[in-house]
Enzyme design. Structure first.
Site, PDB file in Angstrom:
ATOM      1  N   CYS A 133       7.524  36.306  12.136  1.00  0.00           N
ATOM      2  CA  CYS A 133       7.770  37.602  11.350  1.00  0.00           C
ATOM      3  C   CYS A 133       8.648  38.395  11.316  1.00  0.00           C
ATOM      4  CB  CYS A 133       5.933  37.510  11.958  1.00  0.00           C
ATOM      5  SG  CYS A 133       5.413  39.551  10.233  1.00  0.00           S
ATOM      6  N   CYS A 136       6.718  41.860  11.170  1.00  0.00           N
ATOM      7  CA  CYS A 136       7.044  41.962  12.072  1.00  0.00           C
ATOM      8  C   CYS A 136       7.570  43.080  12.997  1.00  0.00           C
ATOM      9  CB  CYS A 136       5.794  41.246  13.489  1.00  0.00           C
ATOM     10  SG  CYS A 136       4.461  40.574  12.077  1.00  0.00           S
ATOM     11  N   ASP A 137       9.489  41.859  12.861  1.00  0.00           N
ATOM     12  CA  ASP A 137      10.488  41.698  14.234  1.00  0.00           C
ATOM     13  C   ASP A 137      11.558  42.276  13.423  1.00  0.00           C
ATOM     14  OD1 ASP A 137       8.298  41.569  15.535  1.00  0.00           O
ATOM     15  OD2 ASP A 137       8.236  39.334  15.874  1.00  0.00           O
TER      16      ASP A 137
END
Length: 309
Positions: A133, A136-137
């Site tokens: 992701c 997300c990261d």
């Protein structure tokens, strides 16, 4: 004690939320169960440009808008990972680890999950440089070098997203050309800090015990082995249906996908399937919403017919 509803929707992605909206607007009592955060994979998408009504919208923002809309007519939202469905006459009992819920109608919208590479280091460094992701990261890799594995829409879209954060993005693809949509390819090729490594497959994700340091790749044309230094690895090599809990009721094929008709009905009366779990060609937010609308209307008709018996 088993709680009873008219409809239970398993999954709160765009397909599940739309089915819940349609069923609840028809004044059916609806429980929408999800094992995580509502929105599904939309929460992992940086920018959505192909959903009508928005020139561009962040995935988490669209998730929230859909959730607010889907629950406005009294849908009950709950957490639970479904472990199976028991069928007895017109009763469908949805089981989780802690509770049981009963309804004549069930919509399976459990979605899909990212396919793993299955190579050494992938599990060990998950969350320590290995990610599925970019939204997300990605921020953790500002000014660093990252590898993206894959050549489809998700891989190329997320590589382009990461190019705005990382100093360098290296796309590793097992073929000699991408499978992504033309417009996504053009954007990626126009980025000066995106490089492509063709005809190559990841053999191992390497690290120093604490975090990722690179990937070992093999050229599938000449078997040459090479190590590429990198601070992070983002993997986009396909999806798998999350349908293991439903294998024993005879609605999945050998790969786990669910066959339905155009009203989203499965082989079992009263059980419908929508979104990414369906066996179909295109898996997009727009098609998921369409599935949900069809199921929400069809399940209303089914529940009403059961009530009159």
């Amino acid at each position: 004690m088993t709680k009873k509803y008219d409809v239970i929707v398993i999954g709160a992605g765009p397909a599940g939320m739309t089915a819940a909206l349609y069923a609840s607007r028809a004044e059916l009592s609806v429980l929408m169960l999800d094992r995580g955060v509502y929105g599904g994979q939309m929460n992992n998408t940086a920018e959505i440009e192909n959903y009508p009504g928005f020139k561009s919208i962040l995935g988490p923002d669209l998730s929230q808008k859909m959730y607010d809309s889907s629950t406005q007519f009294g849908v009950e939202y709950g957490y639970g990972e479904v472990t199976g469905i028991d069928i007895a006459g017109n009763r469908r009992v949805v089981k989780t680890a802690d509770d049981e819920y009963e309804a004549p109608g069930v919509v399976i919208a459990s979605g899909s999950q990212y396919r793993k590479l299955g190579v050494p280091g992938e599990q060990e460094y998950s969350g320590r440089g290995v990610s599925y992701c970019a939204v997300c990261d990605g921020a953790f890799f500002k000014g660093e070098t990252v590898v993206v594995v894959g050549g489809g829409d998700s891989a190329i879209q997320e590589a382009t997203y990461l190019s705005n954060i990382a100093a360098k993005v290296i796309v590793i693809h097992r073929r000699d050309k991408l499978r992504a949509q033309k417009i996504l390819q053009e954007r990626a090729f126009a980025k000066d800090n995106i490089e492509f490594v063709w005809n190559s497959e990841v053999e191992e994700i390497e690290g120093n015990g604490k975090k990722v340091t690179g990937v070992k790749i093999r050229n599938n044309q000449n078997d040459n082995i090479e190590t590429i230094s990198a601070d992070g690895v983002f993997i986009y090599v396909g999806i798998l249906p999350m349908t293991a809990a439903f294998n024993d009721i005879g609605i999945t094929d050998e790969a786990g996908w669910i066959d339905t008709n155009d009203q989203m009905e499965t082989k079992v009366p009263g059980i419908y399937a929508v979104g990414d779990v369906r066996k179909k060609h295109l898996r997009q937010i727009t098609t998921a919403v369409g599935d949900g609308g069809e199921a929400g209307q069809a399940i209303f008709d089914y529940v009403e017919s059961v009530k009159t018996k």
